[in-house]
Design a protein around this motif. Structure first.
Motif, PDB file in Angstrom:
ATOM      1  N   ASP A  94      -2.876   1.224   9.239  1.00 39.01           N
ATOM      2  CA  ASP A  94      -2.200   1.246  10.536  1.00 39.01           C
ATOM      3  C   ASP A  94      -1.486  -0.069  10.823  1.00 39.01           C
ATOM      4  OD1 ASP A  94      -2.966   3.842  11.145  1.00 39.01           O
ATOM      5  OD2 ASP A  94      -4.807   3.219  12.158  1.00 39.01           O
ATOM      6  N   LEU A  95      -1.911  -1.115  10.165  1.00 39.43           N
ATOM      7  CA  LEU A  95      -1.332  -2.438  10.387  1.00 39.43           C
ATOM      8  C   LEU A  95      -0.079  -2.678   9.549  1.00 39.43           C
ATOM      9  CD1 LEU A  95      -4.683  -4.447  10.174  1.00 39.43           C
ATOM     10  CD2 LEU A  95      -3.489  -3.803  12.258  1.00 39.43           C
ATOM     11  N   LEU A  96       0.357  -1.660   8.841  1.00 41.52           N
ATOM     12  CA  LEU A  96       1.330  -1.825   7.766  1.00 41.52           C
ATOM     13  C   LEU A  96       2.604  -2.555   8.171  1.00 41.52           C
ATOM     14  CD1 LEU A  96       2.013  -1.184   4.805  1.00 41.52           C
ATOM     15  CD2 LEU A  96       2.992   0.970   5.588  1.00 41.52           C
ATOM     16  N   ALA A 127      -4.141  -5.737   2.743  1.00 42.59           N
ATOM     17  CA  ALA A 127      -3.969  -6.905   1.879  1.00 42.59           C
ATOM     18  C   ALA A 127      -3.216  -6.593   0.594  1.00 42.59           C
ATOM     19  CB  ALA A 127      -5.333  -7.513   1.558  1.00 42.59           C
ATOM     20  N   ASP A 128      -3.389  -5.390   0.044  1.00 47.38           N
ATOM     21  CA  ASP A 128      -2.669  -5.053  -1.184  1.00 47.38           C
ATOM     22  C   ASP A 128      -1.158  -5.124  -0.955  1.00 47.38           C
ATOM     23  OD1 ASP A 128      -5.192  -3.992  -2.575  1.00 47.38           O
ATOM     24  OD2 ASP A 128      -5.058  -2.732  -0.799  1.00 47.38           O
ATOM     25  N   CYS A 307       1.048   3.158  -3.874  1.00 54.55           N
ATOM     26  CA  CYS A 307       2.480   3.333  -4.140  1.00 54.55           C
ATOM     27  C   CYS A 307       3.188   3.952  -2.938  1.00 54.55           C
ATOM     28  CB  CYS A 307       2.689   4.204  -5.375  1.00 54.55           C
ATOM     29  SG  CYS A 307       2.290   3.382  -6.936  1.00 54.55           S
ATOM     30  N   LYS A 308       2.516   4.883  -2.264  1.00 48.93           N
ATOM     31  CA  LYS A 308       3.106   5.487  -1.064  1.00 48.93           C
ATOM     32  C   LYS A 308       3.291   4.440   0.027  1.00 48.93           C
ATOM     33  CE  LYS A 308       1.301  10.161  -1.847  1.00 48.93           C
ATOM     34  NZ  LYS A 308       0.379  11.223  -1.344  1.00 48.93           N
ATOM     35  N   LEU A 309       2.299   3.564   0.204  1.00 48.14           N
ATOM     36  CA  LEU A 309       2.425   2.497   1.199  1.00 48.14           C
ATOM     37  C   LEU A 309       3.547   1.539   0.812  1.00 48.14           C
ATOM     38  CD1 LEU A 309      -1.326   1.608   1.912  1.00 48.14           C
ATOM     39  CD2 LEU A 309       0.193   3.060   3.269  1.00 48.14           C
ATOM     40  N   ILE A 314       9.299  -0.232   1.560  1.00 47.32           N
ATOM     41  CA  ILE A 314      10.677  -0.249   1.055  1.00 47.32           C
ATOM     42  C   ILE A 314      11.590   0.527   2.002  1.00 47.32           C
ATOM     43  CG2 ILE A 314      12.187   0.579  -0.803  1.00 47.32           C
ATOM     44  CD1 ILE A 314       9.907  -0.036  -2.764  1.00 47.32           C
ATOM     45  N   SER A 315      11.137   1.688   2.450  1.00 46.10           N
ATOM     46  CA  SER A 315      11.960   2.513   3.341  1.00 46.10           C
ATOM     47  C   SER A 315      12.199   1.835   4.686  1.00 46.10           C
ATOM     48  CB  SER A 315      11.301   3.878   3.553  1.00 46.10           C
ATOM     49  OG  SER A 315      10.122   3.768   4.348  1.00 46.10           O
TER      50      SER A 315
END
Length: 333
Positions: A94-96, A127-128, A307-309, A314-315
């Motif tokens: 959620d913090l993305l 973190a990732d 990868c989705k995150l 990127i989007s």
């Protein structure tokens, strides 16, 4: 006791609970006499430094500033908890957006003010992804940027020690890999319990399969449980583990837990995630991860989730398409 180094350590987000605990831990572990605390919240930052000075540490020069150029100038080691904290009801993911933007600026500031920094540890969630964004914009080598992933492995050790009612040190090589989030891969095949392989115990009366599956979920939800119990996110454990990572990078004892590292090895590509690693004065070295077919499947699922995150970031335009990364950071090929 002498210090590991006299080089400058910068703690980003030092006015917060994780950051202030990192500063105290670094002082208690005698990493360096040259500790600079940075935060944009100046009153809280000044309060932290005043308290640290009141501790009476010998030989340590605490400096502090809300000016990033001043903080980063001459820095050789940086550890950052400078993102928004996770609150009740939130996942790490959620913090993305907000924290990815903070990571972008962190990377740019490193490149601008301390491109010869030796090692950077990224703590703030997810973190990732924040570690990946920082790496891209910093221009550093993958071996120079790591993220806090060990907390999941230490939570597994804690769960096993409590379940079997034995000292934690009798749980050896507990490991989680992949994402530091809801999709982490919890391994059993690496672990021994009082000398016995955990994989031989699971499914027996000593640890029924159902109990093991519930334990895995408690590990995955370990951060959520701390929030429910304490009313705030974890701060003592991430502070201690991240400073242990810095100590290893400074030339102290190699860090004994997995760290998040950049992976692009043909199986997992253009991502940062927890793998089997060595973190020492040479930075991060990655080692092969062995596991059962089911464990490898869980690791694959964790990778695809990350990868989705990454693709979402990127989007959002925070990082460019993968094909353009090397134009920003030539070390990413």
């Amino acid at each position: 006791m002498e210090f590991l180094t006299d080089e400058k350590l910068v703690i980003v987000g030092a006015a917060g609970m994780i950051g202030s605990n990192m500063a105290q831990t670094a002082a208690m572990m005698r990493l360096t006499p040259n500790i600079c605390l940075f935060d944009t919240y100046a009153p809280g930052l000044e309060g932290v430094v005043e308290e640290l000075r009141h501790c009476g540490f010998s030989g340590i020069n605490f400096t502090y500033t809300s000016d990033v150029a001043e903080a980063f100038n001459g820095a050789k080691y940086i550890v950052s908890s400078g993102g928004a904290a996770r609150k009740a009801g939130m996942t790490r993911e959620d913090l993305l957006r907000g924290n990815s933007e903070i990571a972008e600026q962190l990377g740019k500031d490193i490149k601008a003010y301390c491109p010869d920094v030796r090692h950077v540890v990224v703590v703030f969630n997810p973190a990732d992804i924040t570690g990946l964004v920082t790496l891209i914009y910093s221009g550093l080598k993958p071996s120079q940027v790591s993220t806090l992933a060990a907390l999941d492995s230490t939570r597994l050790r804690s769960e096993l020690a409590q379940y079997f009612r034995i000292p934690a040190d009798e749980i050896v090589n507990s490991r989680t890999y992949g994402g530091h989030g809801e999709q982490m891969a919890v391994f059993a095949s690496t672990t021994t319990v009082a000398g016995q392989p955990l994989s031989e115990i699971i499914g027996t009366q000593a640890l029924p399969e159902k109990e093991w599956e519930q334990m895995k979920q408690r590990v995955i939800q370990g951060g959520k449980n701390i929030i429910e119990l304490r009313g705030r996110s974890s701060f003592q454990s991430p502070a201690y583990l991240s400073i242990e990572m810095v100590a290893a990078a400074m030339g102290g004892k190699p860090f004994p837990w997995p760290v998040g590292t950049y992976v692009s090895n043909g199986t997992y590509n253009h991502i940062m995630m927890a793998m089997e690693t060595t973190l020492d004065k040479n930075g991060v070295t990655m080692h092969p991860v062995d596991g059962t077919p089911e464990e490898r499947k869980e690791l694959d699922q964790s990778y695809h989730h990350l990868c989705k995150l990454r693709d979402e970031v990127i989007s959002l335009g925070i990082i460019p398409p993968i094909s353009e990364w090397s134009s920003i950071n030539p070390n990413l090929k």
